[in-house]
Design an enzyme around this catalytic site. Structure first.
Site, PDB file in Angstrom:
ATOM      1  N   CYS A  45       0.924  -1.118  -0.054  1.00 39.02           N
ATOM      2  CA  CYS A  45      -0.026  -0.135  -0.084  1.00 39.02           C
ATOM      3  C   CYS A  45       0.803   1.343   0.033  1.00 39.02           C
ATOM      4  O   CYS A  45       0.602   2.214  -0.779  1.00 39.02           O
ATOM      5  CB  CYS A  45      -0.842   0.112   1.204  1.00 39.02           C
ATOM      6  SG  CYS A  45      -2.130  -1.227   1.056  1.00 39.02           S
ATOM      7  N   GLY A  46       1.938   1.199   0.894  1.00 40.57           N
ATOM      8  CA  GLY A  46       2.846   2.165   0.866  1.00 40.57           C
ATOM      9  C   GLY A  46       3.542   2.498  -0.431  1.00 40.57           C
ATOM     10  O   GLY A  46       3.499   3.490  -1.106  1.00 40.57           O
TER      11      GLY A  46
END
Length: 152
Positions: A45-46
């Protein structure tokens, strides 16, 4: 229920990391990426949101707005956005839990979180493309966003 290409995107209003509400109508007049992510503070996600952050100038050149939606609460999203230097809204689809993700066909009932699904809208709010992966462990490719936006 899931959105399909060619239909109007469902309306929503959710709080951003700064607690200000963001609605579908705030995206009107521009192309948009509505980016659902499963879990802030995780590697994939990052990586995905930082890639959007790093290419924000290119997305602006394509007249595209970006919003990220999680099923997490505002304080979590605020910290995550600050830690990653995100300049676009990170919206909390926290309560009713995952209601917007459900409306967009992105909610994973087993996890209680969103799947990796991005809805690409034109300036009128019509769904022009859907970019998703079959696995939470597989990131979406940034180039797919560019191709979808250029096709509008």
């Amino acid at each position: 229920m899931a959105v399909t290409i060619g239909e109007r995107a469902p309306d929503f209003t959710l709080p951003a990391q700064d607690k200000n509400p963001v609605s579908l109508s705030d995206l009107a007049g521009h192309s948009a990426l509505i980016v659902f992510i499963p879990f802030p503070f995780t590697g994939i996600c990052g990586t995905e949101v930082c890639e959007l952050r790093d290419h924000l100038a290119q997305l602006n050149d394509l007249d595209a707005k970006v919003v990220v939606i999680t099923t997490h609460a505002v304080p979590t999203n605020k910290r995550w956005a600050e830690d990653n230097g995100l300049e676009f809204p990170v919206l909390a689809d926290y309560w009713p839990h995952g209601a917007v993700a459900q409306a967009y066909g992105a909610f994973n009932e087993q996890l209680g979180a969103a799947n990796r699904r991005t809805i690409v809208l034109d300036a009128d709010g019509t769904v022009r493309d859907i970019i998703e992966t079959d696995s939470l462990g597989t990131p979406r490719e940034y180039d797919a966003y560019v191709r979808a936006l250029q096709a509008i």
